[in-house]
Each structure stands twice: as C-alpha cells, then as structure tokens.
Design a protein around this motif. Structure first.
Motif, short mmCIF file in Angstrom:
data_model
loop_
_atom_site.label_atom_id
_atom_site.label_comp_id
_atom_site.label_asym_id
_atom_site.label_seq_id
_atom_site.Cartn_x
_atom_site.Cartn_y
_atom_site.Cartn_z
N ARG A 19 0.84 -1.20 0.00
CA ARG A 19 0.00 0.00 0.00
C ARG A 19 0.87 1.25 0.00
O ARG A 19 1.98 1.25 0.52
CB ARG A 19 -0.93 0.02 1.21
N CYS A 20 0.36 2.33 -0.57
CA CYS A 20 1.12 3.58 -0.62
C CYS A 20 0.16 4.76 -0.68
O CYS A 20 -0.94 4.66 -1.23
CB CYS A 20 2.05 3.60 -1.83
N ASN A 21 0.60 5.87 -0.11
CA ASN A 21 -0.20 7.10 -0.14
C ASN A 21 0.07 7.93 -1.39
O ASN A 21 -0.58 8.94 -1.61
CB ASN A 21 0.07 7.95 1.11
N LEU A 22 1.05 7.50 -2.22
CA LEU A 22 1.35 8.18 -3.47
C LEU A 22 1.07 7.27 -4.66
O LEU A 22 0.92 6.05 -4.51
CB LEU A 22 2.82 8.62 -3.51
N ARG A 23 1.02 7.88 -5.84
CA ARG A 23 0.87 7.13 -7.08
C ARG A 23 1.89 7.67 -8.09
O ARG A 23 1.55 8.31 -9.08
CB ARG A 23 -0.55 7.26 -7.63
N CYS A 24 3.15 7.39 -7.82
CA CYS A 24 4.23 7.91 -8.67
C CYS A 24 4.10 7.33 -10.08
O CYS A 24 3.81 6.14 -10.25
CB CYS A 24 5.58 7.57 -8.07
N SER A 25 4.35 8.16 -11.06
CA SER A 25 4.10 7.78 -12.46
C SER A 25 4.95 6.61 -12.90
O SER A 25 4.57 5.85 -13.79
CB SER A 25 4.36 9.00 -13.37
N TYR A 26 6.13 6.42 -12.30
CA TYR A 26 7.06 5.40 -12.75
C TYR A 26 7.10 4.17 -11.84
O TYR A 26 7.90 3.27 -12.05
CB TYR A 26 8.47 6.00 -12.82
N CYS A 27 6.28 4.12 -10.81
CA CYS A 27 6.40 3.08 -9.78
C CYS A 27 5.99 1.71 -10.31
O CYS A 27 5.01 1.58 -11.04
CB CYS A 27 5.56 3.44 -8.56
N TYR A 28 6.73 0.69 -9.92
CA TYR A 28 6.46 -0.69 -10.35
C TYR A 28 5.75 -1.50 -9.28
O TYR A 28 5.43 -2.67 -9.48
CB TYR A 28 7.78 -1.39 -10.71
N VAL A 29 5.49 -0.90 -8.11
CA VAL A 29 4.80 -1.62 -7.03
C VAL A 29 3.29 -1.56 -7.26
O VAL A 29 2.74 -0.47 -7.43
CB VAL A 29 5.16 -1.02 -5.65
N PRO A 30 2.59 -2.70 -7.26
CA PRO A 30 1.13 -2.69 -7.47
C PRO A 30 0.39 -2.24 -6.22
O PRO A 30 -0.21 -3.04 -5.49
CB PRO A 30 0.83 -4.15 -7.83
N ALA A 31 0.43 -0.93 -5.97
CA ALA A 31 -0.15 -0.39 -4.73
C ALA A 31 -1.64 -0.70 -4.61
O ALA A 31 -2.15 -0.90 -3.50
CB ALA A 31 0.09 1.11 -4.67
N ASP A 32 -2.36 -0.76 -5.74
CA ASP A 32 -3.79 -1.01 -5.69
C ASP A 32 -4.10 -2.43 -5.24
O ASP A 32 -5.22 -2.72 -4.81
CB ASP A 32 -4.42 -0.74 -7.06
N ARG A 33 -3.11 -3.33 -5.33
CA ARG A 33 -3.30 -4.71 -4.88
C ARG A 33 -3.40 -4.75 -3.36
O ARG A 33 -4.08 -5.59 -2.79
CB ARG A 33 -2.14 -5.57 -5.39
N GLY A 34 -2.66 -3.86 -2.70
CA GLY A 34 -2.83 -3.64 -1.27
C GLY A 34 -2.40 -4.75 -0.34
O GLY A 34 -2.88 -4.83 0.79
N ARG A 35 -1.49 -5.62 -0.75
CA ARG A 35 -1.08 -6.71 0.13
C ARG A 35 -0.25 -6.19 1.31
O ARG A 35 0.53 -5.25 1.16
CB ARG A 35 -0.25 -7.73 -0.66
N VAL A 36 -0.41 -6.83 2.46
CA VAL A 36 0.28 -6.43 3.68
C VAL A 36 0.90 -7.67 4.32
O VAL A 36 0.28 -8.74 4.36
CB VAL A 36 -0.68 -5.75 4.68
N MET A 37 2.11 -7.55 4.84
CA MET A 37 2.78 -8.68 5.49
C MET A 37 2.18 -8.89 6.89
O MET A 37 1.95 -7.93 7.63
CB MET A 37 4.29 -8.40 5.61
#
Length: 501
Positions: A19-37
C-alpha cells in the motif's frame, strides 16, 4: 530442488506493505493490490536471517513498500525482534526507503532511537509532478515543507535523497541535485527509471545534465569546497580514474527480499511481478531454499554481462561503466546477466559526459586559514604556469554593473565590474546566464549560473556569488547550453572547446 539450509545472505528486505499514499508515475509496485505482510511472516523472516548474523558481518535489515511507514508498528516489532535474535556482538543496520510524508513525531522518534538510515524519495523542487498523492495532488510542496524536521534527525539517523529520473524531469536533473544539496542533504543518489520511454532527445538531456554536474563538481573541488556525496557519479569517477572493478550487487548471494506472503527472492525488484516466480530462492514460512536458483545467482560477475545489442568487450565506454543489475536483466530479457539496450545507452551517455572533466575533478589541497581570494590567486597562478593566457573579457557601460556584458571567452578571465568596485578584477571565469543578469558571478571559482545561495558559501558572498571554477556560459537558447567538458567551457558562439576556460 529444495534444501533446508540458509545461504550466507546478510542483507534482507521485508516488503511490509504494498500500500502507498502516493501514485508515482514510474512506480512498479502494485499499490492497488494492497497486500500487507502479517506479523507471523515478519517474525519468521527475522528469525531466519537474524539467526545467521554474526559479529563478522552482522545483518542489514531493510523495510520496503509501498510506503513502509504505513506499517510502522510491524516495522518496530521486526526491529525489536531482530535486536533480540542477532548474536551478541553482531551489528544490526536498519534501512528504510520512504516518501517521508508520514514521518510524524512518533515515526521520527523511532528513526532516532533505532538509528534508521532513511532514503527519502524526492525528485525535484515544489514544481515536481512525478510523485502525486493518490488523489492526484502534487506531493512535492508538502515534502519540502517537512524537510527541515527530517534533516534534523541527523546525526542520529542518516538521510539520503533518492531521486528517480524520468524523461519528464531529466532536463532539471542538475538543478534539482544542487537544490537538494543546498537544502542540506549530504548524500544524493539519482537513478533513471529504465522502464520509461527514453527517446534520443531524453538521453541527450541525460548526457547534458551529467556535463553540468561534472562542471559543478570540478569548480567546487578546485576551491576546496565540500559537496554532497553523489554515489552515482563517484562510481563512474572511480572507474575512469582508478580502474576500480565493476561490482555485482550481490542479489541472491548476499541480498534477499521477502514478499508479503513469505516467499524469498534475490532482491526487492523481483518481488512484485508474478512473471518472475521462477527466480524464487526460498520461503520463510517453511524454511526451504531452492538450491538450483541459488546456484544461478552465486558468483554473478559483471564480466559475464550479456548486452541486448553489441558486446561489453568492444564498448568504448566500458572503462567507466558501472551498470550490472540482475533484476533489470531478468525483468526485460529473462536473464539475470542480460543488459537491456536502454541501460547501455544511458550508461554510455553518463560516461562520455563526464570523461573529460572527471580527471580534473579531484579535490585541490587547501591549507587552513587561506582566504578565498588567496585560494583563487593560487589557482590562477597554477593555470598561468601551464601557459594559459587570458582569452576573455567582460565589458559593460560605466555605472551599470548589471547589463551589457559580453560573455567571457577561453583563458583566465576578468570578471565583471561589481557595483561596489571600479573596474574588473582578475579571476577564474565569471558565469554569464543569458537569461538572468543576476546570474553573472564575481571573481574566483564559480557556480554554473545558479542564482541561489551556493553550497557552503562564505557569509560575505551575496546570493548567486560563490567560489568555484566555472563554465563560461549557460544559454537557455543554445541546444547544448554552451557546455563542453573540462575545467571550464567556452561560450557557445565561439564553439565549445575543452580546456581550462
């Protein structure tokens, strides 16, 4: 083939959240997937790696996201557990990349108490738009507002500015680096986003910005001024000047990364793409390790690199190349030894941009108590002893110190008449910015037409003035801004020529 044995991995990254509070244009992390350890996976990961840390190598524990400060409680739990698990005498290093925006008082206290090394993601000044909030608003103004509080964490916590360069912001790379240095960052890392569309024009700008940075370094070092560390360039410098060997990062051999579900990969870049599942090296949930994949990464050597096109052996920039990234090779070419063509093109541009300047960029010895004027005179004398003659001048109407000056040519040049003095004084090239009269800088070693207060400037210098050896012209209308490699450059209209000035 699975084995029940942990290899000698001494640096582990826990992906505590996607999860992330930003949506950087170049980011490769699927923040919308929202997985948490989960806490159970984090405990198993810490136990697996901390048990093998010893007083010889210790353990480097990193936390990654997403934004890891969205999982601060889990981070604190993992650090506490790691300190309890590592053997007596073993060092524990804690590292966290972060966008910095969630570092409230409690989070900053954690950073101080645990001496966390923070890599603050920041791509530019308040105008930067590459790192928006999830709702679309720019995050740069908020981060810059928070920087004084973050920088106050030092020396208990160590801060690094981590810049991602894209075709959208590459034209401001040098000015952004200098701006971050003035704000107080002592170490600035900048890396390109290889996944972006790097056109010929964007790569030309990448090269130009490296020339600008090289000129800045030469001038500041020649004056004995302290600069922020720039590992991206110092690596190139070490290769070019000392033939330092190109090193492997240690992915899958010294480094590992744990996904939110407990799977272990060679580094954090392998974690987020399901197409890279073949490179899984283990799983902390059952303690198993894949001997075949581990063997594939053991002993990876940059000399084994396989460029997408051409050959390292015949590359003219090989003597300065520092690139070797198994993750990028696996992502783009399916081969950890592979080097995508975009990486080769960017690296060649970097090396050739600074080649002529870097050998001159070593710090000049400077005795304590030597004044700025005396230091300048020493530099002038050294240049004169090489046979350089004054090849430039600055002219202007009497009584007006801010307009009408010709850009200086090559040689040891006179500086413009200052409003507080009569006539020109000898020195090492002034800088003339064709778009800003205030960009004209006084005698001595100069910044390259930066009208802000220069790094480490003595209090007596006004904004825009400072010591350094400089390029002669920065002209926003010239296709290459008048830059050429060397201690200084000549004005664009006389042809860029490498040399002293």
């Amino acid at each position: 083939m699975a084995v029940r044995r942990l290899p000698s991995l001494r640096s582990v990254t826990l992906t505590v959240t996607e999860r992330c509070n930003l949506r950087c244009s170049y980011c490769y992390v699927p923040a919308d997937r929202g997985r948490v350890m989960s806490a159970e996976v984090a405990d198993a990961a810490v136990d697996a790696f901390a048990a093998h840390a010893d007083d010889e190598g210790g353990l480097s524990l990193s936390f990654f996201g997403g934004e890891p400060f969205l999982a601060t409680r889990l981070v604190a739990r993992a650090i506490e557990r790691a300190r309890a698990k590592v053997r007596d005498g073993a060092a524990l290093r804690v590292v966290m990349p972060t966008n910095g925006l969630l570092l409230d008082e409690a989070a900053r206290a954690l950073c101080r108490d645990e001496r966390i090394e923070l890599a603050i993601s920041v791509d530019g000044d308040a105008r930067s738009t590459t790192r928006p909030f999830a709702g679309g608003a720019p995050s740069a103004p908020k981060l810059l507002e928070m920087l004084p509080a973050l920088l106050d964490l030092e020396p208990r916590a160590k801060l690094i500015a981590r810049m991602t360069v894209t075709p959208a912001n590459v034209d401001e790379l040098a000015s952004n680096v200098r701006a971050l240095a003035r704000r107080g960052f002592r170490r600035i890392v900048f890396l390109p986003a290889f996944e972006e569309d790097w056109t010929d024009e964007a790569i030309a700008l990448w090269e130009r910005e490296h020339r600008r940075l090289a000129t800045w370094i030469v001038g500041a070092r020649s004056a004995g001024r302290r600069l922020a560390e720039l590992p991206t360039l110092s690596g190139l410098e070490a290769r070019l000047t000392r033939s330092t060997p190109r090193r492997a990062c240690g992915a899958g051999e010294r480094l590992a990364a744990v996904a939110t579900d407990g799977r272990v990969f060679p580094c954090y870049r392998f974690v987020f793409d399901d197409a890279l599942a073949e490179f899984q090296i283990g799983d902390v949930r059952d303690g198993s390790w894949n001997a075949e994949v581990l063997a594939r990464f053991a002993g990876l050597d940059p000399e084994q690199a396989r460029p997408e096109h051409g050959s390292c052996r015949t590359c003219a920039s090989r003597d300065g190349c520092t690139h070797f990234c198994p993750a990028l090779g696996a992502l783009r070419l399916g081969d950890p030894r592979g080097v995508p063509e975009v990486a080769c093109r960017l690296m060649r541009a970097s090396v050739e941009a600074i080649r002529a300047s870097v050998s001159r960029a070593r710090p000049a010895p400077r005795k304590a108590g030597v004044s700025w004027a005396a230091a300048t005179a020493l530099v002038v004398g050294a240049i004169a002893s090489t046979g350089a003659a004054c090849g430039g001048k600055v002219e202007g109407p009497s009584g007006d110190g801010d307009a009408g000056y010709d850009a200086p040519g090559p040689g040891v040049c006179a500086v413009r008449p200052d409003s507080s003095t009569d006539g020109a004084s000898p020195g090492i090239c002034p800088v003339y910015d064709a778009g800003t009269d205030a960009g004209v800088i006084g005698p001595g070693v100069c910044d390259y037409a930066d009208t802000g207060v220069p790094l480490d400037a003595p209090p007596a210098f006004d904004a825009g003035n400072g010591p350094g050896i400089c390029p002669a012209v920065v002209d926003s209308d010239a296709p290459d801004d008048g830059y050429a490699p060397g201690l200084c450059t000549t004005p664009a209209d006389t042809g860029p020529t490498p040399g002293l000035c």
